[in-house]
Scaffold this active site. Structure first.
Site, short mmCIF file in Angstrom:
data_model
loop_
_atom_site.label_atom_id
_atom_site.label_comp_id
_atom_site.label_asym_id
_atom_site.label_seq_id
_atom_site.Cartn_x
_atom_site.Cartn_y
_atom_site.Cartn_z
N GLY A 124 0.81 -1.21 0.00
CA GLY A 124 0.00 0.00 0.00
C GLY A 124 0.85 1.26 0.00
O GLY A 124 0.47 2.28 0.58
N ALA A 125 2.01 1.18 -0.65
CA ALA A 125 2.88 2.34 -0.87
C ALA A 125 3.41 2.96 0.42
O ALA A 125 3.81 4.12 0.42
CB ALA A 125 2.15 3.40 -1.70
N SER A 211 4.45 -5.69 -2.95
CA SER A 211 4.61 -4.26 -3.17
C SER A 211 5.38 -3.63 -1.99
O SER A 211 6.48 -4.06 -1.67
CB SER A 211 3.25 -3.61 -3.41
N ALA A 212 4.79 -2.61 -1.31
CA ALA A 212 5.50 -2.03 -0.15
C ALA A 212 5.71 -3.07 0.93
O ALA A 212 6.68 -3.00 1.70
CB ALA A 212 4.72 -0.84 0.40
N ASP A 331 3.55 -5.09 -13.79
CA ASP A 331 3.52 -4.38 -12.51
C ASP A 331 3.44 -2.86 -12.68
O ASP A 331 2.82 -2.17 -11.88
CB ASP A 331 4.79 -4.70 -11.69
N HIS A 445 -0.36 -5.08 -11.38
CA HIS A 445 0.18 -5.00 -10.02
C HIS A 445 -0.87 -5.52 -9.03
O HIS A 445 -2.03 -5.13 -9.08
CB HIS A 445 0.52 -3.54 -9.71
#
Length: 548
Positions: A124-125, A211-212, A331, A445
């Site tokens: 979630g960045a 991701s994050a 992605d 992604h």
């Protein structure tokens, strides 16, 4: 495990119509009771939701041990996510009281003991997300029941602080940052200390994330604090080397409305400000002006403590862990669609737009680097390229730069440093299920997660048999790897042997619903990996020139 001379692990199992389930479990903080879910004729999964692994954290402080509780805690509801902005960044949600985890324990006809443990870190960045995120048609996206049941592993999902509460930093010892990473470390440590009471093997923990969350797994591997804490790691679509995974200029605290010439006064002001206001102010201050990557200003930092040096220089710390890593073939598409919206529309994508994207991604290197990258990525175009080719090139540029190349570097560094631990590489390329995208779009992604967490089995009506095939393959490879360090050997059969990635030999597995011997490839996009790691890196940095 015993408690006051009683074998709790033996005494607290109860029979449920031919199956077994954990009743009350003693943890270091107190007793917890979950809920049993039937999965098949003789299989159940015990689910414990909302177990605290740390106390309510102080603002920009490391997590502290939980003081414990009396009686039996009913662990049957997910707890609040950590305070964060909403996706559209117009308001906040969540709570400061958020350091909780969830445990999914498979049970069959025998009491589960000594099971491998898999701890999941959400993506979630570094700005948003939760351990029970995005409920689509029923259970949370990260519901661990299917994976636990099919792979015979314990799944743990954890919350950690994100956004300003998790990653605000002044770049020095006053507000060093990385609070979200410390939360993750506290959760993994809690699992190691307590999971035996749930039937898990504390010496066989795998951490995995997307991701994050994958970049977080990567940081946990590289931190000196993780020595002996877990055994294996899986990163999906992100590593600590990704350009969006670290703050280069951690002085953004000043954007919150607490500007002071004296930094100590600024920090006092921040600590007195309502955290909801801090989160909102900062999210508005961070709205992007360039490419999407510029939005991600809140991320881990090199703090001289948890992350003592540049991530690329810390792979000796990761040599002890077996490592499996890969990316999705598209992605970067979702980010490219924001940076160059025409790629998903009927109107043409122009040469100027392609150069503009490269300019935004490579601004620290200047015009010569832009021209160089442009010539590399357009070499196959010919004199009159079709629009589909041009648009796919834009997605490829962003995929390579943000995800694929950093992951290949991480795999290489791991293989170069490892002393007996294994390394595996993959490319996930199942075609997108998201409606409305052009035909050339492959795996978007985060599209891997629905298969890994077994959604085609949990909600069969919205999937086809091919999706269940893929889901079964992924669960088998991932849980075998967690069990043995080798994705090919364990409790689950796999469609083809996945060869390890080594210092001199770089195979990878292409993952989709048709895995066969031809799914093994070599030297994934090596032409582009070599370009970014060698040619591009040889261009001088503009900022460095200015300083000189």
């Amino acid at each position: 495990m015993s408690y006051k001379g009683i074998c709790i692990h033996c005494s607290l199992f109860h029979e449920v119509k031919h199956g077994l389930y954990l009743g009350v479990v003693q943890t270091e903080g107190g007793k917890v009771e979950g809920k049993s879910h039937r999965m098949g004729l003789f299989s159940f999964v015990d689910v414990f939701k909302g177990i605290p692994f740390a106390d309510v954290p102080g603002k920009w402080e490391k997590p502290k041990p939980h003081p414990g509780w009396d009686g039996v805690m009913k662990a049957t509801k997910y707890r609040d996510r950590c305070l964060q902005v909403t996706l559209l960044q117009t308001k906040t949600q969540g709570s400061e009281d958020c350091l909780y985890l969830n445990i999914f324990v498979p049970q069959g006809s025998r009491v589960s003991k000594n099971l491998p443990v898999m701890v999941y870190l959400f993506g979630g960045a570094f700005l948003l997300g939760a351990s029970n995120d995005v409920a689509i048609l029923g259970d949370s996206l990260y519901d661990g029941k299917e994976m636990a049941d099919r792979g015979e592993v314990i799944i743990v999902t954890v919350n950690y602080r994100v956004g300003t509460m998790g990653f605000l930093s002044t770049g020095d010892s006053r507000l060093p940052g990385n609070y979200g990473l410390w939360d993750q470390h506290a959760a993994i440590s809690w699992v190691r200390r307590n999971i035996e009471a749930f039937g898990g093997n504390p010496d066989n923990i795998t951490i995995f994330g997307q991701s994050a969350g994958a970049a977080s797994v990567s940081y946990q591997m590289l931190s000196p604090y993780s020595k002996g804490l877990f055994r294996r790691a899986i990163t999906q679509c992100g590593v600590a080397l990704s350009p969006w995974a670290h703050q280069r200029n951690p002085m953004i605290a000043r954007k919150v409305g607490c500007w002071r010439s004296d930094e100590d006064e600024m920090i006092t002001c921040l600590k007195m400000t309502d955290p909801v206001d801090v989160e909102l102010f900062l999210s508005l201050a961070l709205l992007p002006t360039g490419v999407v990557m510029d939005l991600l200003e809140l991320a881990p930092v090199i703090d001289g403590d948890f992350i003592p040096d540049e991530p690329s220089k810390l792979f000796h710390n990761a040599a002890q862990f077996d490592y499996l890593a890969g990316v999705n073939s598209m992605d970067g598409h979702i980010f490219a669609g924001v940076d160059v919206p025409s790629i998903n529309k009927k109107n043409a994508t122009t040469v100027e737009q392609v150069r503009g994207l490269l300019n935004g991604l490579t601004k620290e290197k200047g015009n010569a680097a832009v021209s160089s990258a442009y010539s590399v990525y357009t070499a196959h175009w010919g004199s009159a390229p079709e629009q589909a080719v041009v648009k796919k090139t834009v997605a490829d540029i962003e995929t390579d730069f943000l995800f694929l190349v950093p992951t290949q570097i991480a795999l290489q560094l791991h293989a170069n440093n490892t002393s007996g631990a294994r390394t595996y590489s993959y490319l996930f390329n199942m075609k997108t299920r998201i409606p409305g995208f052009p035909r050339w779009v492959e795996a978007e992604h985060a599209e891997d997660l629905q298969y890994l967490f077994g959604k085609p089995f949990a909600t069969p009506l919205v999937y086809f048999p091919r999706h269940r095939d893929l889901s079964g393959y992924m669960i088998a490879y991932w849980t075998n790897f967690a069990r043995t360090g080798n994705p090919n050997t364990g409790e689950s059969r796999v469609p083809v042997a996945w060869p390890p990635f080594t210092k001199y030999h770089q195979p990878y597995l292409t993952i989709n619903n048709k895995i066969s011997k031809s799914s093994i490839g070599f030297d994934l996009r090596s032409y582009y990996v070599n370009y970014w790691t060698q040619t591009y890196n040889s261009f001088p940095s503009i900022k460095r020139e200015e300083k000189e």
